[in-house]
Enzyme design. Structure first.
Site: not given
Lengths: 198, 952
Positions: B97, B92-94, B89, B207
């Site tokens: 999802v 992000g960086g690490m 979905l 965020d």
């Protein structure tokens, strides 16, 4: 963990896909939208499962996946052969999407859209030149502009693994016509693909 | 191609195929005639006929294989428990999802599962992920995407199962539903409520942006994607040079607060900022600024320095909306987006409430915006690349070191605190409330900071200035981790590493450029490391480091003996060594060190504040050591000198807060030698009371003038304690009231502490003080309870810092106190248990110890053991033989105790209290010697009634 009521829970009964198919054949278009993600997921899962089970060197047949997904998702006893044909039609298209999605992602990475730029080896270059599903997809789209029926027939056959009878039934044409459609379609595509390589 | 033409082609194509191969050419010529293009078209198609579609087949099959293989590299298709990952979905960086499906006999459920990207799962990241998962699981709020489950994948990576929130970003939803301004505000208020809820659970979202604030089809707002695995600062991937815009991938920079951009410490105010930006966008459909395509430096300038536009000034607003937004809403948004975190709304709830006021047409809180956005202390220009990186590294989550004035108990705490205070991050403003996250998260974050530092070091080469900065950075990180109040976290190991690194850097910097700054840094690095090592019980290493720092300081001073800075450095070096020695119960050696410090530094004040404060503290130290040595009068004299200095300073600058604080310190330190330190003081309660009141006046005055003055509020507890001490000998009942107040205040202030630095030992001592002041049978049970609470704290502390003698002593003494109180309520069994527990420590401490604190506690403990044995000897439930043996033992214990108190005399250290104790024990001894062990129980007065001075 106990938590809030589970969300997005659809009570599953064996006839879920089945009923969706039936719905759709009755003309309910939104049933199609519900079907696609289920099939999408199933195809991926099957592909992965197949790959790990079989010898990695041998090729995977998408048609086999579609057959298998049908068996898993639909209750044959309730469906007519027309429903089955519809399933395959959707599955074929979904299969195509799966491959396109992946190819796009893969290409994006190769062109440095991601953070990591890897040096391309000679092999990578060679691979990039070879036509992939994206090229096929493009070619199919062009074919569809010229002759939609042929494009669909190709899709049903190569992504969906349908027989000429089934294709005939979905497209509403005679079996012999299916044969002719496929033959010209194939030739056209092959030409397009080789032209794209130049 | 025209339809007709295509049909033609088709016809010819098929017809040609029906003819045998040799005839085809002829047919084509015939069929196409003059049309060259037609002919070449058909020919090329024919040429491509023939493989039965094998090309296509192969192509598809190959790609399919790739897909399948790729699916196994990514996690799609992976089975995690009952869930099957379907597709990504978001990434992000690490963290990644996935949409996942749970499909079993009963349910078909769709969820979102977050994991760490395959291949990025380093142990520290895993730990951090897990830690945050723990916290997030506690968030249960209708407007927060729920965590449903969690666990570990086979390869050890943790995962979180979250509610799959189907919805649109709030900004889009508002558009699609054509919400009015008021309706948008209402929607937004749910977001505030969710954020505030999270803040109260010490979770910062970090965020907040429209795509994380979704509105479901039913119109419910859901906040998703809390800081799980979100980097706190632009993340550097090892081995890669950061590309210009790459940093933007890991944060959503348009919503990031100035302090996030600068990599500064994050607090709940950072979320308030992002909420402000969100509100801006929600009201105007455009963002206040966009950072897309900007370099980090330009972005920082824009966010941190450029004045924010007012929402009502956005172009393309309809007149109606502009009217609604202008004025109060403008102000609300701008206050939320203030560059200075301390000027924003202190919490999301405040923002929520102000919005409510707006909706109710009541006056709002937000101030009229000032047109002056000058450099606030939070904004700095001209950062070099390395400095920016250092700032990025100093990610400190609202950590605090609390200045603990423990000197009433044992002066050693002062030194501990002072060494940390000089270098520590001391900032007790409202930010305390915003100290984030759990123990494990803090630990994980520290490790993250270290990782950045390590990377930085690798790329920084040999530049001594950078090395110096790095050294400082490591030290700061270490400070937080290793401070005794934070070290309960179990971070001490990491802190040690930080300090060791700091030392290494400082040594390197110094060797390349042995200038003043580098020498000082090196000096500090030794000290810090030494202090922590001592705290951890690595006494040898601590000594070594202090010695090294001493010789460094010595050489440094010899080079320029008149230079005041160098003098100070050397004097402090001696002083700290003395502190260490005192902590280690080497009182005489400590005295030597302090004397050396005086020799270097001089003994006269000169009006310069820094100098005089240093001198004052030297006198305080001297006083403490002298008390422990057994010279209370001299100790008092030294403390008076310290007081005189601080009074002079306060007179010079009567309105200075710092001067008032120093004065408070000085009054505080008068208490010990006057009456505060049991048996080591001169016993002048009257004077003690005078100073206690003066001290209390100072803090009460501060609190009265400014209720938010946290220093004052926390020191209020000390003030009350001082009053309690002053009255403990003469009016114990009144003393107990003061002690109660002190405990109450401490507990009130405690939630402001970062988790893990709760002042438990202060509370334990407070409990014990209160217990000591509660006389009489009616208080017996409460006494026991208080002592038990204190006892468990000591146990924890002994466990956490086994190397520190103080805690063991306190535990030993605590066991004995409990033994006595159990005797007072006639629970002999329990008393014996405690007594046995205390005995374990006896070998650790000698009556010949340099420190009278030790001797004193031994004296009391021996007495307690004697009491227990005596009780046994009088108790009919034991056999005659047993009772005889107990009788003998009682004698022995009392004898030992009497010896202890005689030791005081021998050392010429007698004080009124010590004499009372001595007499008491000698009396006990006589009684036991002369008593017949057949004496019945009922003749035995309770120890309390007999032994303690008469009081009301």
């Amino acid at each position: 963990m106990s938590g809030p009521t589970p969300v997005n829970v659809i009570r599953k009964d064996p006839g879920n896909v089945t009923s969706l198919l039936l719905d759709w054949s009755k003309g309910n278009q939104s049933a199609l939208e519900c079907l696609v993600p289920i099939i999408y997921e199933e195809l991926l899962r099957l592909a992965r499962a197949r790959l790990s089970r079989e010898n990695r060197q041998c090729t995977l047949q998408p048609t086999a996946l579609v057959h298998e997904s049908y068996l898993r998702l639909a209750d044959e006893t309730k469906l007519q052969w027309q429903n089955r044909a519809h399933f395959y039609a959707i599955a074929a298209n979904t299969m195509r999407r799966v491959l396109i999605d992946y190819a796009r992602k893969r290409n994006a990475e190769k062109r440095g859209g991601g953070m990591i730029i890897t040096l391309q080896t000679g092999m990578d270059f060679a691979q990039e030149r070879a036509p992939d599903c994206l090229a096929l997809d493009e070619a199919l789209k062009r074919l569809a502009r010229v002759d939609e029926r042929k494009s669909r027939a190709i899709e049903l056959k190569y992504f969906g693994g349908m027989t000429t009878e089934e294709i005939g039934s979905v497209l509403g044409i005679a079996v012999a016509t299916v044969g002719r459609e496929l033959r010209l379609g194939q030739a056209w595509l092959r030409r397009e693909l080789s032209r794209a390589q130049e | 191609m025209l339809g007709d033409r295509w049909n033609r082609i088709e016809e010819i194509f098929h017809a040609a195929l029906e003819r045998p191969l040799p005839e085809r050419d002829a047919y084509l010529v015939h069929a196409c005639g003059d049309d060259r293009t037609l002919r070449s078209e058909v020919e090329s198609l024919l040429a491509n006929d023939g493989d039965g579609g094998a090309t296509i087949d192969l192509l598809v099959a190959n790609d399919l294989k790739d897909v399948a293989r790729a699916s196994s590299d990514s996690d799609s298709g992976l089975q995690i428990g009952p869930y099957r990952l379907v597709r990504e979905l978001d990434s992000g960086g690490m963290g990644v999802v996935h949409l996942a499906v749970r499909s079993d006999d009963h349910y078909f459920q769709v969820v979102a599962i977050k994991t760490i990207r395959k291949g990025l799962a380093s142990p520290h990241l895993v730990q951090r992920f897990r830690a945050e998962r723990q916290i997030l699981a506690t968030l249960t709020h209708p407007n927060i995407g729920a965590i449903l489950d969690g666990g570990n994948i086979d390869d050890g990576r943790p995962y979180i199962v979250m509610e799959y929130v189907e919805g649109q970003p709030i900004t889009i939803a508002a558009e699609n539903r054509s919400l009015s301004v008021r309706q948008r505000i209402e929607l937004f208020r749910s977001v505030c409520s969710a954020v505030h809820y999270a803040h109260q659970k010490l979770v910062i979202h970090r965020d907040i942006k429209p795509s994380n604030v979704l509105v479901t089809p039913e119109g419910i707002v859901k906040l998703i994607d809390f800081g799980v695995s979100k980097p706190l600062a632009p993340e550097l991937i090892p081995g890669q040079l950061p590309r210009t815009e790459s940093w933007q991938r890991f944060m959503t920079p348009d919503y990031a607060s100035p302090e996030q951009i600068q990599g500064r410490e994050l607090t709940t105010e950072a979320d308030v900022y992002s909420l402000g930006v969100l509100l801006f966008e929600l009201l105007t459909d455009s963002r206040p600024y966009t950072l897309h395509g900007l370099s980090p430096a330009a972005a920082e300038r824009l966010v941190c320095e450029e004045e924010n536009p007012r929402p009502s000034t956005v172009p393309n607003l309809t007149e109606r909306i502009r009217k609604e937004v202008a004025g109060d809403l403008d102000r609300i948004v701008l206050m939320a987006m203030d560059k200075d975190p301390s000027r924003r709304y202190p919490s999301a709830q405040h923002l929520d409430e102000d919005l409510l006021r707006f909706l109710q047409h009541k006056p709002i809180l937000a101030r009229k915006s000032s047109s002056l956005y000058r450099l606030s202390k939070f904004v700095r220009r001209h950062r070099t690349a390395s400095m920016m990186a250092c700032a990025t590294v100093l990610v400190l989550i609202g950590s605090v070191l609390f200045h603990q004035w423990q000197s009433r108990r044992s002066d050693s705490k002062l030194r501990e605190v002072e060494s940390l205070a000089d270098s520590a991050i001391f900032d007790m403003t409202g930010k305390l409330q915003a100290s984030s996250a759990s123990v494990e998260t803090q630990a994980a974050i520290f490790r993250s900071a270290l990782k950045y530092l390590n990377q930085l070091r690798q790329s920084s080469g040999d530049d001594p200035r950078v090395l110096l900065k790095l050294s400082r950075a490591y030290a700061r990180v270490g400070d937080l981790e290793g401070s005794p109040y934070v070290a309960n976290l179990g971070n001490s190991g990491v802190a040690l590493t930080s300090y060791q690194e700091a030392l290494r850097m400082a040594v390197a910097a110094h060797s390349r450029l042995p200038g003043d700054e580098n020498t000082q840094a090196l000096f500090e690095a030794y000290e810090r490391l030494g202090a922590l090592e001592f705290f951890l019980g690595k006494i040898e290493e601590a000594h070594d480091n202090y010695q090294r720092s001493l010789s460094l300081a010595h050489d440094f001073w010899k080079d320029k003996p008149e230079d005041p800075t160098r003098k100070r450095l050397l004097a402090m070096s001696y002083a700290r060594l003395g502190d260490l020695q005192l902590d280690d119960l080497e009182t005489d050696t400590a005295l030597e060190s302090f004397r050396a410090a005086f020799r270097i530094f001089g003994t006269e004040s000169n009006g310069d504040e820094d100098h005089d404060v240093t001198l004052m503290r030297l006198y305080v130290r001297m006083g403490g050591a002298l008390m422990e040595h057994g010279s209370p009068q001299e100790a008092l004299a030294n403390r008076r000198k310290a007081l005189a200095i601080s009074e002079a300073l306060a007179q010079k600058s009567p309105s200075s807060n710092q001067a008032q604080q120093n004065l408070f310190e000085a009054y505080n330190f008068m208490n010990g030698p006057l009456v505060g330190i049991e048996t080591l003081s001169v016993g002048d309660s009257t004077q003690a009371e005078i100073y206690a009141r003066k001290a209390l006046d100072i803090v009460e005055g501060m609190v009265g003038r400014d209720h938010s003055n946290v220093w004052a509020r926390s020191h209020l507890a000390y003030g009350y304690g001082l009053m309690g001490d002053a009255l403990r000998l003469t009016r114990p009942a009144a003393a107990s009231e003061w002690y109660r107040k002190a405990l109450l205040v401490t507990k009130e202030v405690a939630p402001s502490y970062p988790v893990g630095s709760y002042p438990e030992d202060w509370i334990a001592e407070g409990d014990e003080d209160l217990a000591a002041s509660l006389r009489g049978r009616e208080n017996a049970l409460e006494r026991v309870r208080l002592l038990e609470d204190a006892n468990s704290v000591w146990q924890q502390l002994v466990h956490a810092s086994p190397g520190k003698p103080q805690y063991r002593m306190s535990l030993m003494r605590s066991d004995c106190k409990l033994s006595d109180s159990e005797l007072a309520v006639n629970d002999l069994d329990k008393a014996r248990l405690y007594a046995d527990s205390a005995v374990r420590f006896f070998d650790d401490f000698k009556i010949t110890s340099q420190s009278l604190l030790v001797v004193r506690d031994l004296g009391f403990c021996y007495e307690s053991l004697g009491n227990v044995q005596r009780q046994i000897s009088l108790s009919p439930s034991f056999s005659a033989a047993r009772r005889r043996a107990a009788h003998t033992q009682a004698l022995q214990w009392f004898q030992k105790s009497a010896e202890v108190w005689s030791e005081w005399k021998r050392r010429d250290a007698s004080t009124p209290e010590s004499e009372i104790e001595r007499h008491k024990v000698e009396r006990l001894l006589r009684q036991v010697k002369s008593s017949d062990h057949r004496e019945t129980v009922s003749n035995t007065l309770s120890k309390e009634q007999r032994l303690l001075p008469r009081s009301n």
